[in-house]
Design a protein around this motif. Structure first.
Motif, PDB file in Angstrom:
ATOM      1  N   ASN A 279       0.810  -1.050  -0.008  1.00  0.00           N
ATOM      2  CA  ASN A 279      -0.007   0.041   0.033  1.00  0.00           C
ATOM      3  C   ASN A 279       0.848   1.162   0.047  1.00  0.00           C
ATOM      4  O   ASN A 279       0.698   2.365  -0.635  1.00  0.00           O
ATOM      5  N   GLN A 280       1.911   1.236   0.748  1.00  0.00           N
ATOM      6  CA  GLN A 280       2.866   2.226   0.750  1.00  0.00           C
ATOM      7  C   GLN A 280       3.678   2.472  -0.552  1.00  0.00           C
ATOM      8  O   GLN A 280       3.816   3.750  -1.006  1.00  0.00           O
ATOM      9  N   GLU A 283       1.303   4.279  -2.854  1.00  0.00           N
ATOM     10  CA  GLU A 283       1.231   5.845  -2.600  1.00  0.00           C
ATOM     11  C   GLU A 283       2.282   6.447  -3.054  1.00  0.00           C
ATOM     12  O   GLU A 283       2.122   7.682  -3.694  1.00  0.00           O
ATOM     13  N   LYS A 286       1.723   6.731  -7.065  1.00  0.00           N
ATOM     14  CA  LYS A 286       0.814   7.603  -7.518  1.00  0.00           C
ATOM     15  C   LYS A 286       1.335   8.896  -8.078  1.00  0.00           C
ATOM     16  O   LYS A 286       0.780   9.742  -8.842  1.00  0.00           O
ATOM     17  N   SER A 287       2.571   9.437  -7.335  1.00  0.00           N
ATOM     18  CA  SER A 287       3.084  10.513  -7.774  1.00  0.00           C
ATOM     19  C   SER A 287       3.689  10.771  -9.279  1.00  0.00           C
ATOM     20  O   SER A 287       3.819  11.677  -9.765  1.00  0.00           O
TER      21      SER A 287
END
Length: 333
Positions: A279-280, A283, A286-287
């Protein structure tokens, strides 16, 4: 019967088309045929085939043979210098560029830029800057519509950033600030300019401005080396190094107004990421997804490449988008 004339320019173009299609053997045969016809482009084509097969030593050999046989054109010297530089044979590369500069017909700006790049690669940034500054007027005269202008600006921005000449870099950026928002041309060079400025702002602790310019660089080139590095440095300010190296696949929707086809389509985005968990990793990734579609993406599959690494957390590799329609047909970016 009349003997059919051979058009070297035509078969030269066919050779490059074959190379683009991955038909290396046929492209190489055309290069050899052109050499028999004494067409100077033969050596550049053959060298490009070897480079595409990651055989740079053979590329060096063929380019040297071409120079020995025909003495030019200057593009042979340029390509030979570039190949030697990529091999880490920097002294030979610089000498080759200087030999190219000595030709009656040459491109001074091209060779000065290439010499500057070698100096930059060997951490001789002051020498690199001197080379770039020596051709400033010539590059300006060529104008912003020329690829070499933006390539030059990217190289100059990078060396100013590396030297931490922050005010000089700001002066370089200000006149072209609005043009760096244009995604229709010279995206890779513009991304490198934006990234160099983002790094400069990072070193000045102007974090908010640095992150904005980093985002701009990523929008222009999702897989640039410097944006990935800076993104990891930002993470390192908050989180310690180390984690799991993942290969993750993210799934999203590319809306109709962006596809140009009148229909939404699916899209996959794949990354290599170091993170504590999947999950990290998502994240962080996504950038590097276009902000226009980022919110539609979800994490798909997560494969562990290394169970433990000491490398800083963040994104290390960004794959091209893969688009697919409702019937499952895929089309890579």
């Amino acid at each position: 019967m009349k003997k059919r004339l051979v058009d070297p320019q035509k078969i030269y173009g066919e050779g490059w088309d074959l190379l683009e299609e991955g038909n290396f053997e046929q492209a190489l045969e055309i290069g050899k045929r052109l050499e028999r016809l004494r067409w100077t482009g033969a050596f550049e084509l053959q060298a490009a085939v070897y480079e595409a097969q990651d055989d740079r030593e053979s590329a060096v050999d063929i380019l040297k043979r071409g120079i020995d046989k025909v003495g030019g054109p200057y593009l042979l010297f340029s390509r030979l210098g570039n190949t030697l530089s990529d091999l880490g044979r920097y002294d030979e590369a610089i000498q080759t560029y200087k030999d190219g500069l000595a030709l009656d017909t040459t491109d001074i700006a091209l060779f000065r830029m290439n010499i500057g790049l070698v100096y930059s690669r060997t951490d001789q940034n002051e020498k690199a800057l001197s080379e770039y500054q020596s051709i400033e007027k010539e590059i300006a005269d060529r104008g912003e519509s020329e690829p070499i202008y933006w390539h030059y600006m990217a190289m100059l921005a990078r060396v100013l950033s590396d030297l931490k000449y922050h005010s000089d870099l700001a002066k370089l950026i200000n006149p072209i600030r609005k043009k760096l928002l244009d995604e229709d041309c010279f995206e890779l060079s513009k991304s490198r300019i934006a990234a160099a400025y983002a790094v400069s702002l990072f070193h000045k602790n102007e974090d908010a401005a640095s992150i904005r310019w980093l985002g701009r660089a990523i929008e222009l080139d999702r897989n640039g080396w410097q944006p990935k590095w800076l993104s990891r440095e930002n993470i390192l300010k908050k989180l310690s190094s180390g984690g799991i190296l993942y290969y993750i696949t993210c799934e999203g929707i590319w809306p109709a107004h962006l596809t140009g086809s009148g229909e939404d389509c699916g899209v996959l985005a794949c990354f290599e990421v170091v993170a504590e968990d999947e999950n990290q990793a998502f994240e962080f990734a996504k950038s590097f997804i276009s902000k226009e579609v980022r919110n539609s993406f979800v994490l798909g599959e997560a494969e562990i490449i290394e169970k433990q690494t000491l490398d800083p957390k963040g994104v290390y590799d960004v794959q091209s988008y893969i688009f697919y329609d409702l019937n499952g047909d895929e089309d890579e970016e």
